[in-house]
Design an enzyme around this catalytic site. Structure first.
Site, short mmCIF file in Angstrom:
data_model
loop_
_atom_site.label_atom_id
_atom_site.label_comp_id
_atom_site.label_asym_id
_atom_site.label_seq_id
_atom_site.Cartn_x
_atom_site.Cartn_y
_atom_site.Cartn_z
N GLU A 1 0.80 -1.21 0.00
CA GLU A 1 0.00 0.00 0.00
C GLU A 1 0.84 1.26 0.00
O GLU A 1 1.94 1.30 0.55
CB GLU A 1 -0.91 0.01 1.22
N CYS B 1 3.63 8.10 1.49
CA CYS B 1 4.14 7.05 2.37
C CYS B 1 4.27 5.77 1.55
O CYS B 1 3.30 5.29 0.97
CB CYS B 1 3.14 6.89 3.52
N CYS C 1 6.86 -8.20 6.49
CA CYS C 1 8.07 -7.75 7.20
C CYS C 1 8.54 -8.86 8.12
O CYS C 1 7.73 -9.53 8.76
CB CYS C 1 7.77 -6.48 8.00
N CYS D 1 2.32 -4.49 15.26
CA CYS D 1 2.24 -4.14 13.83
C CYS D 1 1.60 -5.29 13.04
O CYS D 1 2.08 -6.43 13.11
CB CYS D 1 3.64 -3.84 13.30
N GLY E 1 6.88 -2.94 5.60
CA GLY E 1 8.25 -3.44 5.46
C GLY E 1 9.29 -2.64 6.21
O GLY E 1 9.05 -1.51 6.64
N GLU E 2 10.46 -3.26 6.38
CA GLU E 2 11.60 -2.61 7.03
C GLU E 2 12.59 -2.20 5.94
O GLU E 2 13.29 -3.04 5.37
CB GLU E 2 12.24 -3.61 8.03
N SER F 1 12.11 3.83 15.07
CA SER F 1 10.94 3.36 15.83
C SER F 1 11.41 2.83 17.16
O SER F 1 11.93 1.72 17.25
CB SER F 1 10.22 2.28 15.02
N LEU F 2 11.24 3.62 18.20
CA LEU F 2 11.82 3.30 19.50
C LEU F 2 10.87 2.45 20.35
O LEU F 2 11.21 1.34 20.75
CB LEU F 2 12.18 4.60 20.21
N HIS F 3 9.73 2.98 20.67
CA HIS F 3 8.62 2.25 21.32
C HIS F 3 8.85 1.79 22.75
O HIS F 3 7.93 1.28 23.38
CB HIS F 3 8.19 1.03 20.49
N1 SAH Z 1 9.62 -0.84 9.40
C1 SAH Z 1 9.80 0.53 9.60
C2 SAH Z 1 8.88 1.41 8.75
C3 SAH Z 1 7.48 0.96 8.62
S1 SAH Z 1 6.50 1.00 10.05
C4 SAH Z 1 9.68 0.88 11.07
O1 SAH Z 1 9.25 0.05 11.85
O2 SAH Z 1 10.05 2.00 11.41
C5 SAH Z 1 6.18 2.76 10.21
C6 SAH Z 1 5.72 3.17 11.61
O3 SAH Z 1 4.41 2.66 11.92
C7 SAH Z 1 6.64 2.63 12.69
O4 SAH Z 1 7.03 3.64 13.58
C8 SAH Z 1 5.78 1.62 13.37
O5 SAH Z 1 6.18 1.45 14.68
C9 SAH Z 1 4.40 2.20 13.24
N2 SAH Z 1 3.34 1.21 13.45
C10 SAH Z 1 3.33 -0.08 13.10
N3 SAH Z 1 2.17 -0.68 13.45
C11 SAH Z 1 1.42 0.26 14.05
C12 SAH Z 1 0.12 0.26 14.63
N4 SAH Z 1 -0.63 -0.84 14.66
N5 SAH Z 1 -0.33 1.41 15.15
C13 SAH Z 1 0.42 2.54 15.10
N6 SAH Z 1 1.65 2.60 14.56
C14 SAH Z 1 2.16 1.47 14.05
FE1 SF4 Z 2 6.02 -3.39 11.31
FE2 SF4 Z 2 8.14 -1.76 10.96
FE3 SF4 Z 2 8.12 -3.66 12.90
FE4 SF4 Z 2 8.25 -4.36 10.32
S1 SF4 Z 2 9.77 -3.22 11.47
S2 SF4 Z 2 7.01 -5.33 11.89
S3 SF4 Z 2 6.94 -2.81 9.37
S4 SF4 Z 2 6.76 -1.86 12.73
#
Ligand code: SAH
Ligand code: SF4
Length: 373
Positions: free
Chosen positions: A93, A106, A113, A120, A167-168, A221-223
């Site tokens: 997408e 985007c 992934c 995710c 994807g990553e 993406s720290l989280h």
């Molecule tokens: N793989 C890369 C880029 C794609 S994900 C990464 O992880 O950074 C892009 C962003 O969407 C990331 O910050 C990810 O943490 C966030 N994301 C993934 N699933 C999500 C969800 N269910 N709700 C909100 N954000 C989400």
């Molecule tokens: Fe999803 Fe990004 Fe994590 Fe892959 S790396 S599983 S796209 S949040």
């Protein structure tokens, strides 16, 4: 019998090498590249300043292939989502998000992934395959020229690209870099490095390579503020723990087009959204391992298999306030394209799973939280 090359796979140097093999000079390659990316032309016969003989040659060995579209959904707020078929039952997408001062696309980098983050849906789906450079770029090529056509104007539409789709991107590095180069190339899309963002879950060695090969804006993406929690949410953390990740971020800043790293933080109810987590984050980024950064808080977009819930708005705002009171610029992502998320849910079977990624990709608009004085 020669095979036909999809010219979207090649950056300008690649097209120059391709033309060289055909006995053509570099300026011809530049002309060809401009026709494709600046004008959106796929038919060699329309490339009027190329010699007829070259056009004939090209027809025999090259083409410009768009991705087949499975669906398009347009939101009342102007957000558009496209679902592209990448073969083998896989779809990716792309989301267009217009705002007052910019228009962001985007883009996806993989079908599925392999990182498998808990929150995710792409991660839950697993890894199908890497997209090629051409498939990554085809998303921009299509969106830019399709939107220009609809607007009846030659003016550039897309000002920003974020690699935040499915994807990553740093696990598909060799395809990513030529696609980024074409986005940045003055003969291509001419996007500024500051307006092209690679988002990563933290593939440390590839952050280091990106700094050398193609330094664009970086979002990480720290989280989670500590390894125990991050190991659980982002399994890649077991391989590249926080200290290494932050060191790679700091090193990246020496090459980055911006003087800060953006940290994305998905807000999960009761998991990583407590005031204590915010304070730990402050210690992490302001401490000895620290670095200049901004935080982008993303309210979790729930899906049943995750077993997780979105943080309350009050929790998100309280969290943002703690960070901004500590002087860290913090934004909260605002939902965009809600009405097409609903439409998205109406799509059939397996496609529905794959499109959930769009629900979060449509959430890119940010509301700044003003740091307290
Ligand atoms: N793989 C890369 C880029 C794609 S994900 C990464 O992880 O950074 C892009 C962003 O969407 C990331 O910050 C990810 O943490 C966030 N994301 C993934 N699933 C999500 C969800 N269910 N709700 C909100 N954000 C989400
Ligand atoms: Fe999803 Fe990004 Fe994590 Fe892959 S790396 S599983 S796209 S949040």
């Amino acid at each position: 019998m020669t095979t036909s090359t999809n010219l979207l796979e090649l950056d300008l140097d690649g097209i120059a090498a391709f033309c060289d093999a055909l006995g053509e000079k570099r300026f011809r390659a530049t002309q060809l590249f401009r026709w494709i990316h600046q004008r959106g032309v796929a038919d060699f016969d329309q490339m009027s300043d190329l010699a007829k003989s070259l056009r004939q040659k090209l027809k025999g060995c090259a083409h410009v292939a768009a991705l087949p579209i499975l669906s398009e959904h347009a939101s009342a707020d102007g957000t558009i989502k496209w679902l592209f078929d990448v073969g083998g039952g896989n779809a990716v997408e792309t989301v267009f998000i217009p705002e007052d001062d910019r228009a962001t696309l985007c883009i996806s980098s993989q079908a599925g992934c392999a990182v498998g983050c808990r929150f995710c849906s792409t991660g839950h789906q697993g890894f199908s395959r890497n997209l090629s450079s051409g498939e990554i770029l085809a998303q921009l090529w299509f969106a830019e020229h399709q939107l220009r056509q609809r607007r009846g104007s030659d003016e550039r539409v897309i000002s920003n690209v974020v690699m935040m789709g499915m994807g990553e991107p740093l696990q598909n590095y060799s395809a990513l870099v030529p696609a980024l180069r074409t986005m940045l190339d003055d003969h291509g899309y001419g996007l500024s490095r500051r307006r092209v963002t690679v988002s990563t879950s933290g593939v440390v060695p590839m952050i280091e390579r990106l700094a050398q090969d193609c330094p664009v804006a970086l979002a990480v993406s720290l989280h989670a503020p500590d390894n125990a929690l991050r190991d659980n949410l982002v399994p890649l953390n077991r391989k590249y723990p926080l200290t290494e990740l932050l060191a790679a971020c700091r090193d990246y800043l020496a090459y980055a087009p911006r003087d800060f790293i953006t940290f994305e933080y998905c807000m999960l109810d009761g998991v990583n959204d407590q005031p204590e987590h915010a304070r730990q984050l402050i210690a992490l980024v302001n401490g000895p391992t620290g670095l200049p950064c901004k935080f982008n808080l993303i309210p979790f977009n729930p899906f049943p298999a995750s077993g997780l819930r979105r943080s309350s708005q009050a929790a998100v705002l309280a969290f943002a306030k703690i960070l901004s009171d500590a002087g860290i610029v913090t934004t909260v992502r605002k939902t965009r394209g809600d009405d097409i998320d609903a439409a998205c849910g109406q799509l059939a079977g397996d496609v529905q799973d794959r499109t959930r990624v769009g629900e979060r990709m449509a959430r890119l608009r940010t509301i700044p939280i003003v740091p307290a004085s």
